[in-house]
Design a protein around this motif. Structure first.
Motif, short mmCIF file in Angstrom:
data_model
loop_
_atom_site.label_atom_id
_atom_site.label_comp_id
_atom_site.label_asym_id
_atom_site.label_seq_id
_atom_site.Cartn_x
_atom_site.Cartn_y
_atom_site.Cartn_z
N SER A 184 -32.74 -35.86 43.93
CA SER A 184 -33.92 -36.66 43.68
C SER A 184 -34.71 -36.75 44.97
N ASN A 185 -36.01 -36.93 44.86
CA ASN A 185 -36.84 -37.02 46.06
C ASN A 185 -37.98 -38.01 45.82
N ASN A 186 -38.85 -38.14 46.81
CA ASN A 186 -39.93 -39.10 46.69
C ASN A 186 -41.07 -38.63 45.79
N GLY A 187 -40.97 -37.41 45.29
CA GLY A 187 -41.95 -36.92 44.34
C GLY A 187 -41.58 -37.30 42.93
N ASP A 188 -42.23 -36.61 41.98
CA ASP A 188 -42.02 -36.96 40.57
C ASP A 188 -41.39 -35.82 39.78
N VAL A 189 -40.71 -34.90 40.48
CA VAL A 189 -40.13 -33.73 39.81
C VAL A 189 -38.63 -33.87 39.65
N ASP A 190 -37.89 -34.12 40.73
CA ASP A 190 -36.45 -34.22 40.66
C ASP A 190 -36.08 -35.68 40.37
N LEU A 191 -35.59 -35.93 39.16
CA LEU A 191 -35.46 -37.29 38.66
C LEU A 191 -34.03 -37.66 38.33
#
Length: 647
Positions: free
Chosen positions: A301-308
């Motif tokens: 997971s990261n601070n973006g909206d792809v890896d959730l």
């Protein structure tokens, strides 16, 4: 069969009113699309007759396969008797007369898989139907997802979706093979035929989806399926496991012209990331209107909206139009564990400024395997609150209109912030202890939430996380009710829960029985699996409200041991759901082992009791019995349905 839908159009409890006889159908996991695990149409069982004298075991039904799915009940589905539908890990769909125990039908959908290559604990000899099916009352259709050997070759396997008549098991349309590419443009493939490997000169599938979460329906003709993966680790490229949400237009599934039979597909991580599987302890996605809510587990997971990974995800289903493929669109999300800036094995990059939760998600290392999606979500009817029980021992309370994305701290505070599942009494102390249960939550100084907000908490208190795998709610009215939770190595806990903004939950009472006695925490899965029954409320017109004078809390729990890694002795228990005795204890009405029929048997690890029309249906395992037919050199494990009621 006539159904009268209660409450919102998506409610699944149906009531037949004929000659003053009232009955209910339970057609999906946890009883309704909100997953409150509450049946407020139970007119037979009550607090006066559920006792060791009047109530007990009525009959059993043996299966020659393991069952991992919740029973479904169709009122008057077997003539004037109820029909109980069971699905097995040998891809069988079996209909049983609830009164006579007669087999109404038994249908095999295809060859099951010999599952030793994916059976970590070596006690699941075959894999077939592992997700609770669903009945669509609008079309009288039973939807079942089955895992089949491909070309009768156990090295390869496909998921197939079947539309059946629930009354006789016959097919209503041709089945559909589930496969395809996700729609976000991130390169994820479901059941990727190219993800193979060769070992000992044998080529086989390298990675594949694994389905545990129950099926769900939206109000706009969507059939929702959610998948985890067989394995939680970085494997590289197309070999990475991914969590998926798929949705079909039911009109296309039934062969209506002008509607696509292809699936909308959402992948919870990018092609080069891994995990974010959706298993939810067998719980189904929450649906409301065209919206779908799922909770993901270990992964990147990261601070973006792809890896959730470790997230709550809100999706919108758009049905097929003029033959087009339906669509799943990401609307919102909430990330629980984004403060751990820990790099290391399992991370995609050494510089962990963007992928900030892989240290937690690296299964097998310290502090790993936290599974935000350890239970299924629950949407409190008539409110904006969605609840999520996790392996960190906390019930998160989120706003469905604004889940919070990466702003996890402030959003938690915007509503009743959370319930600490295992501590009662003083709320200030309760809050402080709750913070210490989860390293990723900020820790306010004791008694002062305005200071030290971003100070990390350290390890959970005494290393006791009390994983949560089940929630239930008895609603008094639209303003709230009683929330029930029973985590690992703990007792049943109840909380006064309000839907009003800023109104914090308060500890109410607990049960007598302790789950997994003597087992080290964390461990001792799954705690208690819950269901509430009672009559409709006499004081509130809210369709989900229950009469507190008749409300009973039912649970199956492990008395000793761990029902996931091993076979644990189980217990069925019934509590007075609303009245509190001295010492803040709930009154126990009934417990197996206290009657003349002995104990429950080996607990089925993730199947809650089902209460409908005066009967309680409980699944258990049978181990080592001669009538269990399994592949060679594998443990003989089958299941049994136990039916309890008034003697």
């Amino acid at each position: 069969m006539n159904f009268l839908l209660l409450g919102f159009l998506s409610a699944v409890f149906s009531v037949l009113l004929m000659d003053d006889v009232q009955a209910v159908s339970i057609t999906q996991r946890a009883g309704n699309n909100y997953r409150t695990a509450a049946n407020n149409q139970e007119f037979t069982l009550n607090k006066s007759n559920v006792n060791p004298i009047d109530f007990g075991l009525l009959r059993t039904y043996d299966f020659n396969a393991k069952v991992e799915t919740q029973p479904l009940v169709i009122e008057n589905g077997a003539g004037t008797d109820d029909l109980v539908i069971i699905t097995t890990m040998k891809n069988e769909v079996i209909g049983i007369n609830a009164r006579t125990n007669a087999t109404i039908y038994s249908v095999k959908l295809g060859p099951e898989i010999s599952s030793q290559d994916m059976d970590m604990w070596k006690h699941t000899p075959t894999w077939g139907i592992s997700a609770t099916p669903i009945v669509d009352p609008a079309t009288n259709t039973l939807y079942v997802a089955a895992w089949l050997k491909k070309n009768n070759d156990n090295r390869f396997r496909d998921y197939w979706l079947f539309a059946l008549n629930p009354l006789n098991g016959s097919r209503k349309s041709d089945p559909i093979r589930i496969y395809g590419k996700s729609q976000e443009g991130n390169g994820c493939w479901f059941n990727d035929a190219g993800a193979v490997f060769t070992q000992n000169n044998q080529t086989r599938q390298y990675v594949y989806p694994k389905m545990r979460a129950g099926l769900a329906l939206t109000e706009n003709n969507g059939l929702v399926l959610a998948f985890a993966a067989n394995g939680e680790s970085l494997m590289g490229g197309r070999k990475n496991p991914h969590g998926f949400v798929l949705a079909y237009d039911t009109r296309g599934l039934l062969g209506q012209s002008g509607y696509s039979r292809a699936a909308a597909m959402f992948c919870a991580t990018s092609f080069n990331a891994w995990g974010a599987g959706i298993w939810q302890a067998g719980g189904a996605p929450v649906t409301e209107g065209d919206m779908i809510y799922v909770a993901t587990s270990n992964g990147t997971s990261n601070n973006g909206d792809v890896d959730l990974a470790e997230s709550m995800i809100k999706l919108r289903f758009t049905p097929s139009s003029s033959g087009s493929r339906p669509l799943l669109e990401k609307v919102d999300y909430y990330k629980a564990f984004l403060d751990e800036r820990t790099s290391g094995r399992g991370c995609l990059w050494n510089d962990n400024n963007s992928e900030v939760s892989c240290g937690r998600a690296d299964v097998g290392s310290a502090g790993a395997d936290w599974d935000f999606g350890a239970s299924g979500p629950m949407l409190v009817p008539g409110s904006s609150l969605i609840l999520q029980g996790t392996k960190d021992g906390i019930i998160y309370s989120l706003d469905k209109y604004n889940l919070g994305k990466n702003d996890r701290f402030n959003q938690l505070m915007s509503k009743p912030p959370l319930v600490a599942a295992y501590y009662g009494g003083d709320m200030a102390q309760n809050w402080d202890r709750a913070q210490h249960l989860n390293r990723s939550l900020p820790c306010p100084a004791a008694g002062n939430a305005d200071h030290g907000w971003f100070v990390p908490c350290g390890d959970p208190e005494n290393n006791k996380m009390h994983h949560i795998h089940s929630l239930a709610m008895a609603q008094r009215d639209q303003l709230g009710g009683i929330l029930f939770v029973w985590g690992e190595n703990s007792r049943l806990k109840t909380y006064n829960f309000s839907t009003l903004s800023g109104d914090l939950p308060t500890f109410r009472a607990e049960g007598e029985d302790l789950a997994s006695v003597g087992h080290e925490s964390p461990g001792g899965m799954p705690g208690g699996l819950l269901m509430v029954s009672g009559k409709p409320s006499t004081t509130s017109s809210f369709p989900h409200a229950i009469d507190f004078g008749s409300a009973i809390l039912w649970s199956v729990y492990a008395k000793f041991g761990d029902a996931n890694k091993e076979f644990a002795e189980g217990q069925l228990v019934a509590y007075d759901a609303t009245n509190i005795e001295s010492g803040n204890r709930l009154k126990r009405l009934f417990r197996t082992g206290d009657d003349n029929n002995g104990g429950l048997g080996k607990m089925s690890r993730m199947i809650p009791p089902v209460v409908a029309n005066g009967r309680v249906y409980v699944m258990i395992y049978r181990v080592g019995t001669d009538d269990c037919t399994v592949p060679d050199n594998q443990l003989k494990v089958c299941s049994q349905l136990k039916v309890y009621g008034l003697k």
